[in-house]
Design a protein around this motif. Structure first.
Motif, mmCIF file in Angstrom:
data_model
loop_
_atom_site.group_PDB
_atom_site.id
_atom_site.type_symbol
_atom_site.label_atom_id
_atom_site.label_comp_id
_atom_site.label_asym_id
_atom_site.label_seq_id
_atom_site.Cartn_x
_atom_site.Cartn_y
_atom_site.Cartn_z
ATOM 1 N N HIS A 1 0.807 -1.027 0.057
ATOM 2 C CA HIS A 1 -0.063 0.112 0.053
ATOM 3 C C HIS A 1 0.829 1.251 -0.297
ATOM 4 O O HIS A 1 2.081 1.018 0.214
ATOM 5 C CB HIS A 1 -0.647 0.032 1.167
ATOM 6 C CG HIS A 1 -0.022 0.371 2.483
ATOM 7 N ND1 HIS A 1 0.735 -0.428 3.139
ATOM 8 C CD2 HIS A 1 -0.277 1.556 3.292
ATOM 9 C CE1 HIS A 1 1.100 0.244 4.303
ATOM 10 N NE2 HIS A 1 0.528 1.353 4.326
ATOM 11 N N HIS A 2 0.060 2.325 -0.386
ATOM 12 C CA HIS A 2 1.048 3.744 -0.157
ATOM 13 C C HIS A 2 0.074 4.850 0.241
ATOM 14 O O HIS A 2 -1.131 4.567 0.114
ATOM 15 C CB HIS A 2 1.862 3.969 -1.451
ATOM 16 C CG HIS A 2 0.846 3.981 -2.738
ATOM 17 N ND1 HIS A 2 0.702 3.111 -3.587
ATOM 18 C CD2 HIS A 2 -0.052 4.899 -3.093
ATOM 19 C CE1 HIS A 2 -0.120 3.369 -4.397
ATOM 20 N NE2 HIS A 2 -0.401 4.605 -4.175
ATOM 21 N N HIS A 3 0.495 6.006 0.470
ATOM 22 C CA HIS A 3 -0.415 7.126 0.832
ATOM 23 C C HIS A 3 0.267 8.136 0.523
ATOM 24 O O HIS A 3 1.500 8.359 0.490
ATOM 25 C CB HIS A 3 -0.759 7.079 2.255
ATOM 26 C CG HIS A 3 0.138 6.458 3.184
ATOM 27 N ND1 HIS A 3 1.370 7.111 3.662
ATOM 28 C CD2 HIS A 3 0.367 5.262 3.797
ATOM 29 C CE1 HIS A 3 1.928 6.480 4.504
ATOM 30 N NE2 HIS A 3 1.700 5.124 4.633
ATOM 31 N N GLU A 4 -0.421 9.344 0.728
ATOM 32 C CA GLU A 4 0.045 10.694 0.162
ATOM 33 C C GLU A 4 0.928 11.108 1.163
ATOM 34 O O GLU A 4 1.755 12.133 0.852
ATOM 35 C CB GLU A 4 -1.022 11.621 -0.373
ATOM 36 C CG GLU A 4 -1.854 11.377 -1.378
ATOM 37 C CD GLU A 4 -3.170 12.017 -1.809
ATOM 38 O OE1 GLU A 4 -3.026 13.167 -0.902
ATOM 39 O OE2 GLU A 4 -3.617 11.940 -2.686
ATOM 40 N N GLN A 5 0.849 10.809 2.520
ATOM 41 C CA GLN A 5 1.522 11.373 3.752
ATOM 42 C C GLN A 5 3.031 10.741 3.768
ATOM 43 O O GLN A 5 2.942 9.451 3.927
ATOM 44 C CB GLN A 5 0.734 11.328 4.831
ATOM 45 C CG GLN A 5 -0.705 12.125 4.907
ATOM 46 C CD GLN A 5 -1.619 11.408 4.080
ATOM 47 O OE1 GLN A 5 -1.377 10.129 3.766
ATOM 48 N NE2 GLN A 5 -3.132 11.894 3.929
ATOM 49 N N PRO A 6 4.011 11.394 4.027
ATOM 50 C CA PRO A 6 5.203 10.711 4.409
ATOM 51 C C PRO A 6 5.061 10.021 5.839
ATOM 52 O O PRO A 6 4.389 10.545 6.674
ATOM 53 C CB PRO A 6 6.141 12.032 4.336
ATOM 54 C CG PRO A 6 5.399 13.214 4.511
ATOM 55 C CD PRO A 6 4.256 12.616 3.833
ATOM 56 N N ASP B 1 16.982 1.235 14.039
ATOM 57 C CA ASP B 1 17.020 2.275 12.679
ATOM 58 C C ASP B 1 15.665 2.925 12.738
ATOM 59 O O ASP B 1 14.715 2.560 13.202
ATOM 60 C CB ASP B 1 16.996 1.000 11.599
ATOM 61 C CG ASP B 1 18.457 0.578 11.407
ATOM 62 O OD1 ASP B 1 19.569 0.998 11.741
ATOM 63 O OD2 ASP B 1 18.579 -0.549 10.564
ATOM 64 N N THR B 2 15.945 4.012 12.065
ATOM 65 C CA THR B 2 14.604 4.803 11.573
ATOM 66 C C THR B 2 14.582 4.846 10.040
ATOM 67 O O THR B 2 15.534 4.934 9.230
ATOM 68 C CB THR B 2 15.085 6.343 11.832
ATOM 69 O OG1 THR B 2 14.967 6.137 13.394
ATOM 70 C CG2 THR B 2 13.861 7.140 11.408
ATOM 71 N N LEU B 3 13.228 4.614 9.466
ATOM 72 C CA LEU B 3 13.120 4.553 7.929
ATOM 73 C C LEU B 3 12.205 5.603 7.600
ATOM 74 O O LEU B 3 11.093 5.748 8.285
ATOM 75 C CB LEU B 3 12.553 2.932 7.797
ATOM 76 C CG LEU B 3 12.519 2.442 6.422
ATOM 77 C CD1 LEU B 3 11.533 3.125 5.411
ATOM 78 C CD2 LEU B 3 13.859 2.520 5.973
ATOM 79 N N LEU B 4 12.363 6.415 6.612
ATOM 80 C CA LEU B 4 11.799 7.547 6.323
ATOM 81 C C LEU B 4 11.020 6.959 4.864
ATOM 82 O O LEU B 4 11.708 6.770 3.787
ATOM 83 C CB LEU B 4 12.593 8.685 5.689
ATOM 84 C CG LEU B 4 13.216 9.140 7.173
ATOM 85 C CD1 LEU B 4 14.154 10.436 6.486
ATOM 86 C CD2 LEU B 4 12.402 9.558 8.341
ATOM 87 N N VAL B 5 9.546 6.869 5.015
ATOM 88 C CA VAL B 5 8.636 6.447 3.601
ATOM 89 C C VAL B 5 8.397 7.764 3.143
ATOM 90 O O VAL B 5 7.379 8.450 3.598
ATOM 91 C CB VAL B 5 7.668 5.591 4.172
ATOM 92 C CG1 VAL B 5 6.735 5.136 3.157
ATOM 93 C CG2 VAL B 5 8.168 4.070 5.101
ATOM 94 N N PRO B 6 8.869 8.056 1.810
ATOM 95 C CA PRO B 6 8.200 9.159 1.144
ATOM 96 C C PRO B 6 6.824 8.881 0.613
ATOM 97 O O PRO B 6 6.429 7.873 0.809
ATOM 98 C CB PRO B 6 9.055 8.975 -0.214
ATOM 99 C CG PRO B 6 10.220 8.467 0.059
ATOM 100 C CD PRO B 6 9.810 7.078 1.085
ATOM 101 N N PRO B 7 6.078 9.820 0.095
ATOM 102 C CA PRO B 7 4.606 9.880 -0.165
ATOM 103 C C PRO B 7 4.459 8.819 -1.495
ATOM 104 O O PRO B 7 5.236 8.984 -2.304
ATOM 105 C CB PRO B 7 4.468 11.518 -0.580
ATOM 106 C CG PRO B 7 5.296 12.130 -0.083
ATOM 107 C CD PRO B 7 6.586 11.468 -0.050
ATOM 108 N N ASN B 8 3.579 8.218 -1.592
ATOM 109 C CA ASN B 8 3.024 7.419 -2.615
ATOM 110 C C ASN B 8 4.074 6.174 -3.084
ATOM 111 O O ASN B 8 4.079 5.923 -4.221
ATOM 112 C CB ASN B 8 2.611 8.331 -3.885
ATOM 113 C CG ASN B 8 1.683 9.356 -3.511
ATOM 114 O OD1 ASN B 8 0.385 8.967 -2.959
ATOM 115 N ND2 ASN B 8 1.848 10.675 -3.890
ATOM 116 N N VAL B 9 4.750 5.717 -2.013
ATOM 117 C CA VAL B 9 5.697 4.903 -2.459
ATOM 118 C C VAL B 9 5.262 3.551 -1.435
ATOM 119 O O VAL B 9 4.953 3.497 -0.191
ATOM 120 C CB VAL B 9 7.119 5.186 -1.879
ATOM 121 C CG1 VAL B 9 7.887 3.826 -1.965
ATOM 122 C CG2 VAL B 9 7.697 6.210 -2.488
ATOM 123 N N ASP B 10 5.113 2.177 -2.023
ATOM 124 C CA ASP B 10 4.699 1.214 -1.365
ATOM 125 C C ASP B 10 5.678 0.712 -0.496
ATOM 126 O O ASP B 10 6.878 0.806 -0.662
ATOM 127 C CB ASP B 10 4.586 -0.041 -2.506
ATOM 128 C CG ASP B 10 3.243 0.111 -3.251
ATOM 129 O OD1 ASP B 10 2.324 0.699 -2.730
ATOM 130 O OD2 ASP B 10 3.197 -0.669 -4.265
#
Length: 266
Positions: A172-177, A208-217
Motif C-alpha cells: 500500500h501507499h499514501h500521500e502522507q510521508p 534504525d529509522t526508516l523514512l517513507v516518502p509519499p506514494n511509495v509502497d
C-alpha cells in the motif's frame, strides 16, 4: 531512506529527524530521549508533542497533573503516551535505571489541551489473521489517529510483529510521508527485518529509522526467530489527514486483494 543509529543512544536527547532539517518534508521532529535514574528533562516548545514511553519508569508533571508512568518492556505491554498542546511545559524525572522515550513534535494551532493516553485508551487490533496462511498476522496498537483526536496533527502507533510475518502487505501507499522506528526481541541478539521501499530494499536493525516518502509502497517482514517492533508516525497534511485503512478479512482475500480498503490509495 534509512537513518542508521551509530551505536547506542547517548544519555539525553538524540535528535533523528528535525522539522527544520534535511528531512523537513516529514513535517515532524523525531527524537529518542535516553534517561537513567535521577535524570530530568523539561520542554515547553510551541509545538504539539507526543512522548511515547518505550520502556522504563518516569514521573511526568504538566499543567496541574503529576503522575508516575511505567512500562516494563515494549513487546508485552501496551504504550502510555503524553500528548501536549503547544507551549505546555512538561517536566520528566527518570525513576528507573534505563528508560527510553520516543518524542514526536509538530506544528499545531488547533490543539488546546494536554493529556495522558493510557494503555486502556490504545486501540489494539490483530490484523491479517485467518488470511494468507496468517503470514500477515500482527498486533497493531493505534495511539493517535484522525478518528481518535481530529484536533491532533499526528497519527501515532506501534506494530508488534510475530517472527517471519509481514506488514503493509498487500502493498500500500499514501500521500502522507511516514516515519518508522525499529526494535527487536530478544534484544541485541541479531534480530532484523526487511522492507521494500518502492524498487529498493533495506535491512532493518535495532534502533534504525526508516523514512517513507509519499506514494511509495512499503511492505516489510520480520526475520524468523525474532519479534519486530516498530513505531509508526505520520503528520497529517493540510486538509488531507491520513485515514487509517479498514481491513476486510474475508475468505476472498488474497484472491481479491481489493478486499483491503485503503482510503488514501490512488
Amino acid at each position: 531512506m534509512k537513518i542508521k543509529q551509530p551505536g547506542e543512544f547517548i544519555n539525553g536527547v538524540n535528535s533523528i529527524v528535525r522539522i527544520d532539517g534535511p528531512h523537513r518534508d516529514y513535517l515532524m521532529d523525531f527524537e529518542m530521549l535516553k534517561m537513567k535514574k535521577g535524570d530530568t528533562y523539561s520542554n515547553n516548545e510551541a509545538l504539539e508533542r507526543a512522548y511515547l514511553l518505550v520502556y522504563g519508569e518516569i514521573k511526568v508533571t504538566f499543567d496541574d497533573k503529576s503522575e508516575v508512568l511505567t512500562r516494563e518492556n515494549f513487546y508485552d505491554f501496551d504504550p502510555t503516551t503524553v500528548q501536549l498542546c503547544k507551549d505546555t511545559n512538561i517536566a520528566i524525572e527518570c525513576l528507573s535505571d534505563d528508560t527510553e522515550i520516543a518524542i514526536f513534535k509538530s506544528e499545531n494551532e488547533k490543539l488546546n489541551r494536554s493529556l495522558i493516553r493510557y494503555p486502556e485508551d490504545v486501540v489494539v487490533e490483530t490484523r491479517g489473521e485467518g488470511v494468507m496462511n496468517d503470514t500477515g498476522k500482527r498486533i497493531t496498537k493505534t495511539i493517535l489517529d484522525y478518528s481518535i483526536d481530529p484536533e491532533s496533527n499526528l497519527m501515532l502507533g506501534e506494530d508488534m510483529h510475530y517472527p517471519g510475518k509481514w506488514a503493509g502487505f498487500p502493498s500500500h501507499h499514501h500521500e502522507q510521508p511516514e516515519i518508522y522506528f525499529y526494535k527487536f526481541t530478544p534484544g541485541n541478539k541479531g534480530g532484523f527485518g526487511l522492507i521494500k521501499l518502492g524498487d529498493e530494499g533495506f535491512l532493518l536493525q535495532e534502533n534504525d529509522t526508516l523514512l517513507v516518502p509519499p506514494n511509495v509502497d512499503h511492505p516489510q517482514v520480520a526475520a524468523p526467530g525474532y519479534g519486530m517492533y516498530f513505531i509508526f508516525a505520520i503528520r497529517h497534511l493540510e486538509n488531507n489527514p491520513y485515514i487509517t485503512p479498514t481491513y476486510v478479512e474475508e475468505h476472498l482475500w488474497p484472491a481479491e486483494p481489493d478486499a483491503v480498503i485503503w482510503p488514501n490509495k490512488k
